[in-house]
Design an enzyme around this catalytic site. Structure first.
Site, short mmCIF file in Angstrom:
data_model
loop_
_atom_site.label_atom_id
_atom_site.label_comp_id
_atom_site.label_asym_id
_atom_site.label_seq_id
_atom_site.Cartn_x
_atom_site.Cartn_y
_atom_site.Cartn_z
N HIS A 1 5.16 -30.76 12.10
CA HIS A 1 4.65 -29.46 11.62
C HIS A 1 3.62 -29.65 10.50
CE1 HIS A 1 7.50 -27.62 14.22
NE2 HIS A 1 8.51 -28.22 13.61
N CYS B 1 2.85 -3.25 4.14
CA CYS B 1 2.04 -2.08 4.48
C CYS B 1 2.75 -1.36 5.62
CB CYS B 1 0.59 -2.45 4.80
SG CYS B 1 0.34 -3.44 6.28
N GLY B 2 2.03 -0.52 6.36
CA GLY B 2 2.70 0.23 7.43
C GLY B 2 3.23 -0.69 8.52
N THR B 3 2.41 -1.66 8.91
CA THR B 3 2.80 -2.59 9.98
C THR B 3 2.99 -4.02 9.51
OG1 THR B 3 0.48 -3.03 10.41
CG2 THR B 3 1.51 -1.26 11.71
N ILE C 1 0.47 -5.84 9.37
CA ILE C 1 -0.66 -6.52 10.03
C ILE C 1 -1.91 -6.53 9.14
CG2 ILE C 1 -2.25 -6.45 11.99
CD1 ILE C 1 0.09 -5.21 13.64
N HIS D 1 8.24 -24.08 10.27
CA HIS D 1 7.17 -24.65 11.10
C HIS D 1 5.78 -24.43 10.50
CE1 HIS D 1 9.61 -24.74 15.13
NE2 HIS D 1 10.34 -25.12 14.08
N ASP E 1 0.85 -1.20 0.00
CA ASP E 1 0.00 0.00 0.00
C ASP E 1 0.89 1.25 0.00
OD1 ASP E 1 0.82 0.43 2.63
OD2 ASP E 1 -1.19 0.34 3.50
C1 RB5 Z 1 -2.07 2.89 6.48
O1 RB5 Z 1 -2.13 4.09 7.20
C2 RB5 Z 1 -1.90 1.74 7.45
O2 RB5 Z 1 -3.05 1.58 8.21
C3 RB5 Z 1 -1.57 0.47 6.70
O3 RB5 Z 1 -0.44 0.66 5.93
C4 RB5 Z 1 -1.29 -0.77 7.54
O4 RB5 Z 1 -0.33 -0.51 8.50
C5 RB5 Z 1 -2.46 -1.46 8.06
O5 RB5 Z 1 -2.37 -2.47 8.76
#
Ligand code: RB5
Length: 150
Positions: free
Chosen positions: A133, A65-67, A69, A98, A7
């Site tokens: 596993h 992405c940013g995290t 997650i 695993h 993203d």
């Molecule tokens: C974008 O601001 C951010 O929410 C996205 O990159 C990501 O970290 C979402 O999990």
């Protein structure tokens, strides 16, 4: 072939990933995003990459992405996907050895390029160990067969 997606928050990390893949002669297909514009939603790119892996078009994927997650949560909704967020090389190796992870997720706001490179080295050098596993991964994949998942 590696499916690659990101993203707006991960363009710098994407450069590092592409540099890594090129340095190892690992072919990849970039599913975008290609430029920072308003309204980039990470689930759209997670879905493109997850479908490419799930359909067999690509062997594995990398989502950024940013995290890491958001893309992992979205990708793991697709049948056949085992997406793992990794923040260090130990987790990256274990995700392959695993969990037989088929999508690596990373976050540009969490790790720098050096750690990202180590994670990529770990993920791509490790092999699924099978054995006990295998049984555990099969139990995860059986969850997708649960009628309540429809
Ligand atoms: C974008 O601001 C951010 O929410 C996205 O990159 C990501 O970290 C979402 O999990």
């Amino acid at each position: 072939m590696i499916a690659l997606g990101n993203d707006h928050a991960a363009f710098n990390l994407k450069k590092t990933v592409i540099e890594f893949l090129n340095s190892k002669n690992i072919p990849y297909k970039d599913f975008g995003a290609f430029e920072k514009v308003e309204g980039i939603d990470y689930p759209d790119y997670a879905l493109k990459v997850a479908h490419a892996v799930s359909s067999g078009e690509c062997e594995m994927g990398i989502l950024l992405c940013g995290t890491g997650i958001g893309v992992s949560i979205a990708a793991n909704k697709v049948r056949g996907i085992r997406a793992a967020v990794c923040t260090d090389s130990f987790c990256a190796k274990a995700a392959r050895q695993h969990n037989n992870a088929n999508i690596l997720c990373m976050g540009e706001r969490v790790i720098g390029p050096g750690v990202a490179w180590e994670i990529l080295e770990g993920f791509f050098s490790a092999q699924f160990e099978g054995g006990r596993h295998q049984r555990r991964v099969e139990k995860i994949m059986d969850i997708e067969k649960d009628p309540h998942m429809k």
